[in-house]
Design an enzyme around this catalytic site. Sequence first.
Site, PDB file in Angstrom:
ATOM      1  N   HIS A  78     -11.695 110.370   2.134  1.00 50.80           N
ATOM      2  CA  HIS A  78     -12.694 110.935   3.108  1.00 50.80           C
ATOM      3  C   HIS A  78     -12.430 112.438   3.420  1.00 50.80           C
ATOM      4  CE1 HIS A  78     -13.326 106.404   4.393  1.00 50.80           C
ATOM      5  NE2 HIS A  78     -13.719 106.655   3.347  1.00 50.80           N
ATOM      6  N   HIS A 241     -22.228 105.680   2.159  1.00 53.76           N
ATOM      7  CA  HIS A 241     -20.819 105.895   2.089  1.00 53.76           C
ATOM      8  C   HIS A 241     -20.207 105.902   0.672  1.00 53.76           C
ATOM      9  CE1 HIS A 241     -16.839 105.645   3.789  1.00 53.76           C
ATOM     10  NE2 HIS A 241     -16.357 104.919   2.755  1.00 53.76           N
ATOM     11  N   HIS A 268     -13.196 103.943  -6.751  1.00 56.22           N
ATOM     12  CA  HIS A 268     -12.347 105.063  -6.951  1.00 56.22           C
ATOM     13  C   HIS A 268     -11.336 105.066  -8.405  1.00 56.22           C
ATOM     14  CE1 HIS A 268     -12.520 105.441  -2.639  1.00 56.22           C
ATOM     15  NE2 HIS A 268     -12.183 104.349  -2.391  1.00 56.22           N
TER      16      HIS A 268
END
Length: 311
Positions: A78, A241, A268
């Site tokens: 983030h 997101h 990820h």
Amino acid sequence: MLKQRTIKKSIKAVGIGMHSGTKVELTLHPAAVDSGILFRRIDLDPIVELPATALGVGDTRMASVLAKDGVRVSTVEHLLSACAGMGLDNLIIDVTAEEIPIMDGSASSFVFLLQQAGLQEQNAAKKFLRIKRPIEVREGEGDRERWARLEPYEGFKLKFFIEFNHPAVDATGQTAEVDFGFESYVKEIARARTFGFMQDVETLRGMGLARGGSFENAIVLDEYRILNTDGLRYDNEFVRHKILDAIGDLYLIGHPLLASYEAHKSGHALNNLLLRALLEQPDAYEIITFDKLELAPATYTSQAQQEWALN
């Protein structure tokens, strides 16, 4: 010349780790030209430095985790997403625990910190990584197939498809696309929060994860609906997101990308595999600079104009 950037002054914030649940102090410092983004565990003696690199990622369970000699800095995506969105090339990030604080579950708090610190141009050309030919990674088959791809593009755009087979998620839209030559990271992506499912909480906590998760820093769902009383920030916040995460994961390549990224149910782990596959094929990319601002893609000239207006 499109120049490198750092921040004007140091700035500090305090929060908790999403997975560890521990208090974390985060301090951002200006950094020298060509130094990149560097995380430092200042709670350790001696201090351990972990550069933000794709090859430095040692764990991708629920987050991107930098690891070196048993030392970790978790949930870096983030903050790195905010750095990419704000055009930061060089930054020192000090933390007092093994995880970056989750803040409100999005990148907006980190964008605010960077804006408060101010952006500082540096006397060196910004270096871009330009994709010269497609790179793709795939996993699974049939309904379980997932993939991520980078293709040549004179700018930076992302397209993402998600599939959770959940009524609340599916109702918001499963695909989103953003081209930063025309759209603002701050307005369109930065506020999208992470999300999780109540039925997974006990399992995750048994694995040492999600111990700091709450309605204050995540969208929480039961089997049928969103439980947050304030609802969603974007109509398709879930997939936005995922784009926010992907931007942070991709920034571990060390430079802003000139590329089109497209992904189908990626995360990820697959994003990191994509970067590793890219690095294994040096003929698939090149590092370039723009001596004249008018020659740079609109993605980055518009970013410069928008974000400098904030200072």
